[in-house]
Design a protein around this motif. Structure first.
Motif, PDB file in Angstrom:
ATOM      1  N   GLU A 244     -14.399 -33.840 -35.055  1.00  0.00           N
ATOM      2  CA  GLU A 244     -14.786 -34.038 -36.450  1.00  0.00           C
ATOM      3  C   GLU A 244     -14.071 -35.236 -37.063  1.00  0.00           C
ATOM      4  OE1 GLU A 244     -14.064 -30.406 -38.483  1.00  0.00           O
ATOM      5  OE2 GLU A 244     -15.641 -29.296 -37.449  1.00  0.00           O
ATOM      6  N   ILE A 245     -12.781 -35.375 -36.775  1.00  0.00           N
ATOM      7  CA  ILE A 245     -12.031 -36.524 -37.303  1.00  0.00           C
ATOM      8  C   ILE A 245     -12.590 -37.830 -36.759  1.00  0.00           C
ATOM      9  CG2 ILE A 245      -9.780 -37.675 -37.287  1.00  0.00           C
ATOM     10  CD1 ILE A 245      -8.495 -34.909 -37.335  1.00  0.00           C
ATOM     11  N   SER A 246     -12.919 -37.818 -35.444  1.00  0.00           N
ATOM     12  CA  SER A 246     -13.481 -39.028 -34.833  1.00  0.00           C
ATOM     13  C   SER A 246     -14.805 -39.408 -35.485  1.00  0.00           C
ATOM     14  CB  SER A 246     -13.678 -38.811 -33.333  1.00  0.00           C
ATOM     15  OG  SER A 246     -12.445 -38.560 -32.700  1.00  0.00           O
ATOM     16  N   GLU A 247     -15.630 -38.380 -35.768  1.00  0.00           N
ATOM     17  CA  GLU A 247     -16.927 -38.667 -36.410  1.00  0.00           C
ATOM     18  C   GLU A 247     -16.741 -39.194 -37.824  1.00  0.00           C
ATOM     19  OE1 GLU A 247     -18.973 -34.989 -36.140  1.00  0.00           O
ATOM     20  OE2 GLU A 247     -19.454 -35.187 -33.990  1.00  0.00           O
ATOM     21  N   ILE A 248     -15.756 -38.626 -38.565  1.00  0.00           N
ATOM     22  CA  ILE A 248     -15.500 -39.105 -39.934  1.00  0.00           C
ATOM     23  C   ILE A 248     -15.003 -40.537 -39.920  1.00  0.00           C
ATOM     24  CG2 ILE A 248     -14.007 -38.784 -41.952  1.00  0.00           C
ATOM     25  CD1 ILE A 248     -14.114 -35.772 -41.366  1.00  0.00           C
ATOM     26  N   VAL A 249     -14.054 -40.832 -39.018  1.00  0.00           N
ATOM     27  CA  VAL A 249     -13.516 -42.200 -38.921  1.00  0.00           C
ATOM     28  C   VAL A 249     -14.604 -43.174 -38.516  1.00  0.00           C
ATOM     29  CG1 VAL A 249     -11.900 -43.683 -37.651  1.00  0.00           C
ATOM     30  CG2 VAL A 249     -11.164 -41.447 -38.444  1.00  0.00           C
ATOM     31  N   GLY A 250     -15.414 -42.766 -37.542  1.00  0.00           N
ATOM     32  CA  GLY A 250     -16.499 -43.633 -37.099  1.00  0.00           C
ATOM     33  C   GLY A 250     -17.494 -43.909 -38.214  1.00  0.00           C
ATOM     34  N   GLY A 251     -17.806 -42.828 -38.986  1.00  0.00           N
ATOM     35  CA  GLY A 251     -18.747 -43.023 -40.094  1.00  0.00           C
ATOM     36  C   GLY A 251     -18.173 -43.926 -41.164  1.00  0.00           C
ATOM     37  N   ALA A 252     -16.871 -43.741 -41.473  1.00  0.00           N
ATOM     38  CA  ALA A 252     -16.230 -44.581 -42.486  1.00  0.00           C
ATOM     39  C   ALA A 252     -16.195 -46.022 -42.050  1.00  0.00           C
ATOM     40  CB  ALA A 252     -14.813 -44.054 -42.757  1.00  0.00           C
ATOM     41  N   SER A 253     -15.932 -46.247 -40.736  1.00  0.00           N
ATOM     42  CA  SER A 253     -15.897 -47.631 -40.234  1.00  0.00           C
ATOM     43  C   SER A 253     -17.276 -48.268 -40.324  1.00  0.00           C
ATOM     44  CB  SER A 253     -15.427 -47.607 -38.780  1.00  0.00           C
ATOM     45  OG  SER A 253     -14.110 -47.090 -38.693  1.00  0.00           O
ATOM     46  N   ALA A 254     -18.295 -47.465 -40.034  1.00  0.00           N
ATOM     47  CA  ALA A 254     -19.660 -48.017 -40.104  1.00  0.00           C
ATOM     48  C   ALA A 254     -20.030 -48.370 -41.542  1.00  0.00           C
ATOM     49  CB  ALA A 254     -20.637 -46.988 -39.544  1.00  0.00           C
ATOM     50  N   LEU A 255     -19.608 -47.537 -42.502  1.00  0.00           N
ATOM     51  CA  LEU A 255     -19.917 -47.830 -43.899  1.00  0.00           C
ATOM     52  C   LEU A 255     -19.175 -49.080 -44.393  1.00  0.00           C
ATOM     53  CD1 LEU A 255     -19.860 -44.237 -45.442  1.00  0.00           C
ATOM     54  CD2 LEU A 255     -21.852 -45.694 -45.111  1.00  0.00           C
ATOM     55  N   SER A 256     -17.918 -49.221 -43.995  1.00  0.00           N
ATOM     56  CA  SER A 256     -17.133 -50.366 -44.465  1.00  0.00           C
ATOM     57  C   SER A 256     -17.623 -51.661 -43.876  1.00  0.00           C
ATOM     58  CB  SER A 256     -15.657 -50.149 -44.107  1.00  0.00           C
ATOM     59  OG  SER A 256     -15.495 -50.049 -42.690  1.00  0.00           O
ATOM     60  N   SER A 257     -18.101 -51.623 -42.645  1.00  0.00           N
ATOM     61  CA  SER A 257     -18.590 -52.850 -41.998  1.00  0.00           C
ATOM     62  C   SER A 257     -19.923 -53.283 -42.552  1.00  0.00           C
ATOM     63  CB  SER A 257     -18.682 -52.633 -40.485  1.00  0.00           C
ATOM     64  OG  SER A 257     -19.599 -51.608 -40.173  1.00  0.00           O
ATOM     65  N   SER A 258     -20.701 -52.309 -43.048  1.00  0.00           N
ATOM     66  CA  SER A 258     -22.004 -52.652 -43.606  1.00  0.00           C
ATOM     67  C   SER A 258     -21.872 -53.223 -45.009  1.00  0.00           C
ATOM     68  CB  SER A 258     -22.910 -51.434 -43.595  1.00  0.00           C
ATOM     69  OG  SER A 258     -22.389 -50.411 -44.421  1.00  0.00           O
TER      70      SER A 258
END
Length: 290
Positions: free
Chosen positions: A276-290
């Motif tokens: 779950e933490i990995s998915e949250i971090v991955g999602g946050a990284s995707a949002l910040s890069s966009s």
């Protein structure tokens, strides 16, 4: 790896099993204490039965009784004679190798000679029904708390069978040595051997009324019933000791299994949290890069 829900269900099942085996251990412990008390309180009766028969069996008339044999009984001619086997096992399982060991010993004795069987206990009865051997009778539901009346009924059945056709009567039961040691053993109870009875002092001073024959008949019946009762009590004590030991081991095994499942559950939970933490971090990284 199984899901966390499956692991929790398994843990709940193991915990319930452990609680059940612990309760059965406590019940068996209580029954074992009562069985020990019954056996110890019956000891004077066994001693008295043996002593009374010792007086009569060494008289000239007593030696002529049809149930008395002058020489010591052994198994040297076991293959050629008729045998009546009294096999005592339990009515229930969950007592380790108690029933299996007794049945193995009884089966060994029943494999030679002309054998008929009287069974005590459901487990023993089921086994001998499968063998096809003649069953003189059976008694169920008494293995845990036998009474002298039960032993007397068995004794009368055996005496009637012996009167119809003389045979070696062998009693197979489990002897209690300690809480961790109880082994099946066999004992010849008919015909009676004079060598098994000590000569009592002052026996010549005793007179028997109305006659030695009538007294011997009564003493023999009481003695055989006492021997069977002793074996029933010994077996009952062994059954409870075996069940208590087995349930104690099962409780420890359930505890170990529960600890093992707890580790698996914690690892699965940790893996789920990490995922779950990995998915949250991955999602946050995707949002910040966009």
């Amino acid at each position: 790896m199984p899901s966390m829900i499956d692991i929790k269900r398994r843990m709940k099942s193991i915990k319930g099993t452990g609680q059940m085996t612990k309760a059965m251990n406590l019940v068996a412990s209580s029954k074992l204490s009562r069985a020990k008390n019954r056996l110890s309180s019956s000891l004077p009766f066994f001693v008295a039965s043996n002593r009374l028969l010792s007086y009569a069996i060494h008289t000239e008339e007593g030696a002529k009784h049809p149930f008395v044999y002058t020489e010591k009984i052994d198994e040297t001619n076991l293959k050629t004679e008729k045998i009546i086997l009294i096999a005592i096992a339990g009515d229930r399982g969950l007592c380790g190798g108690y029933n299996a060991n007794l049945i193995k010993e009884a089966g060994r004795l029943a494999s030679v000679g002309d054998v008929s069987v009287f069974t005590v206990g459901k487990k023993c009865t089921e086994f001998f029904k499968r063998t096809g051997l003649p069953i003189l009778g059976n008694m169920l539901g008494i293995s845990e708390e036998p009474t002298y009346e039960d032993a007397k009924k068995i004794a009368l059945e055996i005496i009637n069978a012996y009167n119809q056709e003389p045979a070696r009567v062998v009693l197979v039961y489990t002897f209690f040595e300690s809480i961790m040691s109880f082994l099946p053993q066999s004992a010849n109870i008919l015909p009676l051997s004079r060598e098994d009875f000590k000569i009592q002092p002052n026996s010549s001073l005793i007179t028997y009324e109305p006659s030695i024959e009538i007294v011997m008949n009564e003493l023999v019946e009481r003695y055989i019933a006492a021997e069977i009762y002793d074996a029933l009590l010994e077996s009952a004590e062994c059954e409870q000791a075996a069940r208590m030991t087995s349930m104690d081991a099962a409780t420890k095994n359930a505890k170990d299994a529960l600890e093992g499942m707890s580790l698996i559950y914690n690892r699965a939970r940790q893996a789920a949290i990490t995922q779950e933490i990995s998915e949250i971090v991955g999602g946050a990284s995707a949002l910040s890069s966009s």
